[in-house]
Design a protein around this motif. Structure first.
Motif, PDB file in Angstrom:
ATOM      1  N   ARG A 194     -30.747 -12.532  -1.260  1.00 11.70           N
ATOM      2  CA  ARG A 194     -30.449 -12.736  -2.680  1.00 11.70           C
ATOM      3  C   ARG A 194     -29.971 -11.444  -3.346  1.00 11.70           C
ATOM      4  O   ARG A 194     -29.063 -11.457  -4.174  1.00 11.70           O
ATOM      5  CB  ARG A 194     -31.681 -13.287  -3.405  1.00 11.70           C
ATOM      6  CG  ARG A 194     -31.869 -14.791  -3.219  1.00 11.70           C
ATOM      7  CD  ARG A 194     -33.063 -15.283  -3.990  1.00 11.70           C
ATOM      8  NE  ARG A 194     -34.282 -15.193  -3.208  1.00 11.70           N
ATOM      9  CZ  ARG A 194     -35.489 -15.092  -3.724  1.00 11.70           C
ATOM     10  NH1 ARG A 194     -35.651 -15.005  -5.024  1.00 11.70           N
ATOM     11  NH2 ARG A 194     -36.556 -15.064  -2.950  1.00 11.70           N
ATOM     12  N   ILE A 195     -30.599 -10.339  -2.977  1.00 11.05           N
ATOM     13  CA  ILE A 195     -30.178  -9.047  -3.537  1.00 11.05           C
ATOM     14  C   ILE A 195     -28.761  -8.717  -3.088  1.00 11.05           C
ATOM     15  O   ILE A 195     -27.920  -8.291  -3.888  1.00 11.05           O
ATOM     16  CB  ILE A 195     -31.156  -7.940  -3.103  1.00 11.05           C
ATOM     17  CG1 ILE A 195     -32.563  -8.214  -3.661  1.00 11.05           C
ATOM     18  CG2 ILE A 195     -30.662  -6.568  -3.567  1.00 11.05           C
ATOM     19  CD1 ILE A 195     -33.652  -7.359  -3.040  1.00 11.05           C
ATOM     20  N   GLN A 196     -28.489  -8.941  -1.809  1.00  8.30           N
ATOM     21  CA  GLN A 196     -27.165  -8.669  -1.268  1.00  8.30           C
ATOM     22  C   GLN A 196     -26.106  -9.541  -1.945  1.00  8.30           C
ATOM     23  O   GLN A 196     -25.035  -9.050  -2.322  1.00  8.30           O
ATOM     24  CB  GLN A 196     -27.146  -8.910   0.245  1.00  8.30           C
ATOM     25  CG  GLN A 196     -25.782  -8.889   0.903  1.00  8.30           C
ATOM     26  CD  GLN A 196     -25.019  -7.591   0.694  1.00  8.30           C
ATOM     27  OE1 GLN A 196     -25.620  -6.552   0.455  1.00  8.30           O
ATOM     28  NE2 GLN A 196     -23.698  -7.656   0.790  1.00  8.30           N
ATOM     29  N   ALA A 197     -26.394 -10.819  -2.113  1.00  7.23           N
ATOM     30  CA  ALA A 197     -25.427 -11.721  -2.749  1.00  7.23           C
ATOM     31  C   ALA A 197     -25.128 -11.287  -4.177  1.00  7.23           C
ATOM     32  O   ALA A 197     -23.971 -11.314  -4.634  1.00  7.23           O
ATOM     33  CB  ALA A 197     -25.958 -13.151  -2.725  1.00  7.23           C
ATOM     34  N   ALA A 198     -26.170 -10.874  -4.902  1.00  2.00           N
ATOM     35  CA  ALA A 198     -25.988 -10.456  -6.292  1.00  2.00           C
ATOM     36  C   ALA A 198     -25.136  -9.200  -6.397  1.00  2.00           C
ATOM     37  O   ALA A 198     -24.218  -9.115  -7.221  1.00  2.00           O
ATOM     38  CB  ALA A 198     -27.344 -10.251  -6.955  1.00  2.00           C
ATOM     39  N   GLN A 199     -25.424  -8.207  -5.543  1.00  2.00           N
ATOM     40  CA  GLN A 199     -24.673  -6.955  -5.609  1.00  2.00           C
ATOM     41  C   GLN A 199     -23.239  -7.151  -5.119  1.00  2.00           C
ATOM     42  O   GLN A 199     -22.293  -6.605  -5.698  1.00  2.00           O
ATOM     43  CB  GLN A 199     -25.367  -5.862  -4.803  1.00  2.00           C
ATOM     44  CG  GLN A 199     -24.730  -4.483  -4.926  1.00  2.00           C
ATOM     45  CD  GLN A 199     -24.788  -3.907  -6.329  1.00  2.00           C
ATOM     46  OE1 GLN A 199     -25.485  -4.439  -7.198  1.00  2.00           O
ATOM     47  NE2 GLN A 199     -24.067  -2.828  -6.571  1.00  2.00           N
ATOM     48  N   ALA A 200     -23.073  -7.928  -4.056  1.00  2.00           N
ATOM     49  CA  ALA A 200     -21.716  -8.185  -3.546  1.00  2.00           C
ATOM     50  C   ALA A 200     -20.884  -8.906  -4.598  1.00  2.00           C
ATOM     51  O   ALA A 200     -19.698  -8.593  -4.792  1.00  2.00           O
ATOM     52  CB  ALA A 200     -21.794  -9.004  -2.255  1.00  2.00           C
ATOM     53  N   GLY A 201     -21.483  -9.864  -5.273  1.00  3.00           N
ATOM     54  CA  GLY A 201     -20.772 -10.590  -6.317  1.00  3.00           C
ATOM     55  C   GLY A 201     -20.334  -9.684  -7.445  1.00  3.00           C
ATOM     56  O   GLY A 201     -19.225  -9.805  -7.988  1.00  3.00           O
ATOM     57  N   ALA A 202     -21.205  -8.741  -7.827  1.00  2.00           N
ATOM     58  CA  ALA A 202     -20.891  -7.812  -8.919  1.00  2.00           C
ATOM     59  C   ALA A 202     -19.788  -6.848  -8.521  1.00  2.00           C
ATOM     60  O   ALA A 202     -18.874  -6.549  -9.302  1.00  2.00           O
ATOM     61  CB  ALA A 202     -22.140  -7.054  -9.329  1.00  2.00           C
ATOM     62  N   VAL A 203     -19.858  -6.339  -7.280  1.00  4.24           N
ATOM     63  CA  VAL A 203     -18.871  -5.352  -6.837  1.00  4.24           C
ATOM     64  C   VAL A 203     -17.506  -5.995  -6.631  1.00  4.24           C
ATOM     65  O   VAL A 203     -16.465  -5.407  -6.973  1.00  4.24           O
ATOM     66  CB  VAL A 203     -19.352  -4.666  -5.538  1.00  4.24           C
ATOM     67  CG1 VAL A 203     -18.240  -3.821  -4.915  1.00  4.24           C
ATOM     68  CG2 VAL A 203     -20.564  -3.802  -5.828  1.00  4.24           C
ATOM     69  N   ASN A 204     -17.515  -7.199  -6.100  1.00  3.69           N
ATOM     70  CA  ASN A 204     -16.250  -7.857  -5.737  1.00  3.69           C
ATOM     71  C   ASN A 204     -15.640  -8.652  -6.889  1.00  3.69           C
ATOM     72  O   ASN A 204     -14.534  -9.119  -6.793  1.00  3.69           O
ATOM     73  CB  ASN A 204     -16.466  -8.769  -4.533  1.00  3.69           C
ATOM     74  CG  ASN A 204     -16.884  -7.982  -3.299  1.00  3.69           C
ATOM     75  OD1 ASN A 204     -16.455  -6.849  -3.125  1.00  3.69           O
ATOM     76  ND2 ASN A 204     -17.725  -8.576  -2.463  1.00  3.69           N
TER      77      ASN A 204
END
Length: 437
Positions: A427-437
């Motif tokens: 969940r943390i990875q999905a949130a950060q990836a979504g924000a960066v991309n």
């Protein structure tokens, strides 16, 4: 002839008055000498009875008394409430004139939202003040060469406060390794003493005061910054999951009192100051609260250290998570006399006098001022000495996106109650990836 003389005198007076109006700069960098009635809104987190909050409220009171033409509309909220309020106001583009804000991620997001105005010109007008901040103090308030604030304190966020009397009474070693920390937890539990007080109702506490340092101990800072940028590292990598599992051991060992997710940071400190808990993990800001609220007995028994090392971890040992400190944001919409008034208040709070008041309130600063030991509380002197040999590494919520911060904060609440580390990491990875991309 007389008429011409009178006209000439009037002309001279006009020139003098205009010259006076054009030379009204002050030693505080402000150009506001107007008697125009101005109202300034300022939101802050100086709502408590800690020494820092008391000192800042005194500056606001003095400023109001010395500037009767400027009316301050002050809203003081607890830290978690302020962060929520600011993000709500940002979404609606209804920011106050001045507001306490955090360096790093929050500053960048507000700049991206076109909510802040830079203060480069104001800093350059007060070069002696600007150049007296510690090295790199302005970096996390800088976006593309524009500076948007200055730190009003220094905030190591992850320090271990412990009651030496309780440690001696139960023959417990002050932990320097993870295994020693778990042994201390077992001993205090066996004697009906809360090992570590935690108040994680405002879910940033576990992340900021504890996990950010544990994460760095395991993964190292370089890995974390790569994961933040989503460039060569992911929050689903084995080292991050290992860090989550390590932190979960504290929950499994019952390091915290029951109901730790239902009380706040102030109640957490109360458990410690009442002698019910042997330890509390909190930021350097906690000293300002302890010196104002703890009994002399507790204060005399309290010492401070850093979190223990982790065997096999990639992070440096003598470190703690933290940031250079909160600053004041200036609303992008301010101009003219209102902006001048805002900058005058900015300087009163964050300028040399404000920095001195902060230091004298048992709060660390990111500014070059010598501490007078004769005026300082012994606990604050201990903190000052500890930080001379301790490096600050990034606290997670100063670097991660808002979405990822929310994911990790909620995830840690679950983790300590038995949640799945791998699911939380995803969940943390999905949130950060979504924000960066």
């Amino acid at each position: 002839m007389l008429k011409a003389a009178k006209l000439g005198l009037v002309g001279i007076l006009i020139v003098v008055l205009l010259a006076a109006c054009g030379s009204n700069s002050t030693s505080d960098g402000s150009t506001n000498k107007s008697t125009e009635k101005i109202t300034l809104t300022i939101w802050n987190n100086w709502s408590g009875q800690d020494a820092k909050a008391v000192a800042m409220r005194k500056i606001l009171e003095d400023f109001q008394a010395e500037n009767p033409n400027i009316t301050l509309e002050i809203e003081a909220l607890a830290t978690d409430g302020l962060k929520t309020r600011l993000r709500t106001a940002a979404a609606a583009d209804e920011m106050p004139d001045l507001f306490v804000m955090w360096p790093g991620a929050m500053t960048k997001e507000f700049v991206q939202g076109d909510l802040l105005q830079p203060i480069n010109e104001f800093l350059d007008q007060n070069a002696e003040w600007k150049n007296n901040f510690i090295e790199n103090a302005l970096v996390d308030f800088t976006v593309e060469d524009n500076i948007y604030s200055v730190p009003m304190n220094l905030a190591p966020s992850s320090l271990l406060y412990y009651n030496e009397d309780l440690f001696k009474q139960y023959n417990v070693k002050v932990p320097t390794t993870w295994d020693e920390l778990l042994q201390a937890v077992d001993t205090f539990n066996a004697n009906n003493i809360i090992p570590i007080a935690l108040g994680n109702k405002a879910n940033w506490v576990a992340q900021s005061t504890t996990f950010s340092t544990i994460g760095d101990r395991v993964t190292g800072t370089e890995w974390f910054l790569k994961a933040v940028d989503q460039n060569g590292a992911s929050f689903t990598d084995p080292e991050f999951i290992e860090a989550l599992k390590l932190y979960q051991e504290l929950g499994e060992a019952k390091a915290y009192q029951e109901g730790f997710n239902s009380i706040d940071e102030n109640q957490m400190l109360q458990l410690y100051t009442q002698g019910k808990a042997a330890m509390v993990i909190n930021g350097g800001w906690a000293v300002a609260g302890l010196v104002n609220t703890a009994s002399e007995e507790i204060l005399n028994a309290t010492n401070i250290t850093i979190l223990p090392t982790v065997d096999g971890g990639k992070g440096a040992a003598k470190t703690t998570a933290g940031v250079v400190g909160t600053g004041l944001g200036v609303n992008k919409k301010l101009s003219g006399a209102k902006k001048d008034a805002a900058m005058k208040l900015f300087y009163a709070l964050a300028g040399p006098d404000g920095q001195k008041a902060t230091l004298e309130s048992s709060t660390l600063i990111s500014y070059n001022l010598e501490l007078d030991p004769s005026k300082a509380n012994p606990l604050f002197i201990k903190l000052t000495e500890l930080m001379k040999e301790t490096k600050i590494v990034p606290v997670y919520d100063s670097k991660l996106s808002s979405a990822a911060v929310e994911a990790i904060n909620n995830g840690l609440q679950e983790l300590l109650l038995g949640g799945d580390p791998e699911d939380i990491a995803k969940r943390i990875q999905a949130a950060q990836a979504g924000a960066v991309n």
